[in-house]
Motif scaffolding. Structure first.
Motif, short mmCIF file in Angstrom:
data_model
loop_
_atom_site.label_atom_id
_atom_site.label_comp_id
_atom_site.label_asym_id
_atom_site.label_seq_id
_atom_site.Cartn_x
_atom_site.Cartn_y
_atom_site.Cartn_z
N SER A 118 0.94 -1.32 -0.18
CA SER A 118 -0.06 0.04 0.20
C SER A 118 0.75 1.11 0.42
O SER A 118 0.62 2.50 0.36
CB SER A 118 -0.47 -0.40 1.30
OG SER A 118 0.24 -0.08 2.51
N ALA A 119 1.96 1.30 -0.12
CA ALA A 119 2.59 2.27 -0.35
C ALA A 119 2.80 3.27 -1.22
O ALA A 119 2.57 4.66 -1.18
CB ALA A 119 4.30 2.03 -0.43
N PHE A 124 0.73 8.92 -2.97
CA PHE A 124 -0.52 10.02 -3.80
C PHE A 124 -1.13 10.36 -2.52
O PHE A 124 -1.16 12.14 -2.42
CB PHE A 124 -1.27 8.89 -4.41
CG PHE A 124 -0.76 8.50 -6.02
CD1 PHE A 124 0.16 9.38 -6.75
CD2 PHE A 124 -1.00 7.02 -6.53
CE1 PHE A 124 0.57 8.61 -7.30
CE2 PHE A 124 0.02 6.64 -6.80
CZ PHE A 124 0.59 7.23 -7.99
N SER A 125 -1.23 10.35 -1.04
CA SER A 125 -2.01 10.90 0.06
C SER A 125 -0.56 12.47 0.26
O SER A 125 -1.51 13.51 0.12
CB SER A 125 -2.36 9.73 0.78
OG SER A 125 -1.37 9.29 1.29
N ASP A 126 0.82 12.10 -0.07
CA ASP A 126 1.58 13.70 0.34
C ASP A 126 1.49 14.17 -0.56
O ASP A 126 1.00 15.43 -0.56
CB ASP A 126 2.80 12.82 0.55
CG ASP A 126 2.60 12.31 1.47
OD1 ASP A 126 2.32 12.30 2.94
OD2 ASP A 126 3.95 11.17 1.24
N ILE A 127 1.36 13.78 -1.87
CA ILE A 127 1.63 14.34 -2.97
C ILE A 127 0.05 15.12 -3.35
O ILE A 127 -0.27 16.25 -3.83
CB ILE A 127 0.99 13.78 -4.44
CG1 ILE A 127 2.83 13.35 -4.48
CG2 ILE A 127 1.47 14.10 -5.60
CD1 ILE A 127 3.11 12.25 -5.73
N LYS A 133 -2.01 22.19 -0.38
CA LYS A 133 -2.26 22.95 0.32
C LYS A 133 -1.48 24.63 -0.47
O LYS A 133 -1.73 25.26 -0.12
CB LYS A 133 -0.46 22.91 0.93
CG LYS A 133 0.08 23.64 1.61
CD LYS A 133 1.54 23.62 2.11
CE LYS A 133 1.94 24.24 3.09
NZ LYS A 133 3.67 23.71 3.24
N HIS A 134 -1.32 24.17 -2.10
CA HIS A 134 -0.58 25.14 -2.58
C HIS A 134 -2.65 25.40 -3.35
O HIS A 134 -2.30 26.40 -4.36
CB HIS A 134 -0.22 24.40 -3.81
CG HIS A 134 1.43 24.82 -3.39
ND1 HIS A 134 2.13 26.41 -2.65
CD2 HIS A 134 1.97 23.68 -2.60
CE1 HIS A 134 3.18 25.20 -2.53
NE2 HIS A 134 3.47 24.22 -2.21
N GLY A 135 -3.24 24.95 -3.43
CA GLY A 135 -4.86 25.66 -3.91
C GLY A 135 -5.01 24.33 -5.31
O GLY A 135 -5.32 25.45 -6.31
#
Length: 136
Positions: A118-119, A124-127, A133-135
């Motif tokens: 599941s890595a 992808f969740s981090d991305i 965060k940047h909208g």
């Protein structure tokens, strides 16, 4: 002897052209022509022309150059063969057998297929978090 005579004649002709150019009051150009004209004469007086003519006219030297060219060609061809054909077989000969890699994947000694990881979902969740965060 012939090469020295030719170089001396070229230098004499160049110095003549430099003299005519200086007569026309183009002194910088005449000095440059004279400098080029003195190079063959300097090569004759230092012995470089004799050394070069000895190399060019010697069959032994040409055989040596031929052997060097052959060695270079063999090295180039063997490198190309290693990169194309032998590269794949070298990797497969070093590969670990399937039974040896099964315990490392979590299959154990039973040889069961490994569970999916599941890595990539975490990556992808981090991305996605960065994009939110940047909208974007």
């Amino acid at each position: 002897m012939l090469a020295e005579t030719i170089c001396s004649a070229v230098s004499a002709a160049g110095l003549g052209i430099a003299a005519v150019t200086a007569y026309r009051r183009r002194f910088v150009k005449a000095a440059r022509i004279a400098a080029y004209a003195l190079v063959p004469l300097g090569l004759v007086l230092t012995g470089v022309v004799e050394w070069l003519s000895g190399i060019v006219l010697s069959p032994t030297v040409w055989v040596g150059f031929g052997l060097l060219a052959l060695a270079w060609a063999l090295l180039t061809v063997t490198r190309a063969v290693e990169r194309r054909g032998a590269g794949g077989s070298a990797k497969s000969s070093r590969a670990v057998g399937p039974g040896a890699s099964a315990p490392a994947l979590g299959g154990g000694a039973t040889g069961a297929s490994p569970t999916p990881r599941s890595a990539p979902a975490e990556d992808f969740s981090d991305i996605e978090a960065i994009l939110k965060k940047h909208g974007i």
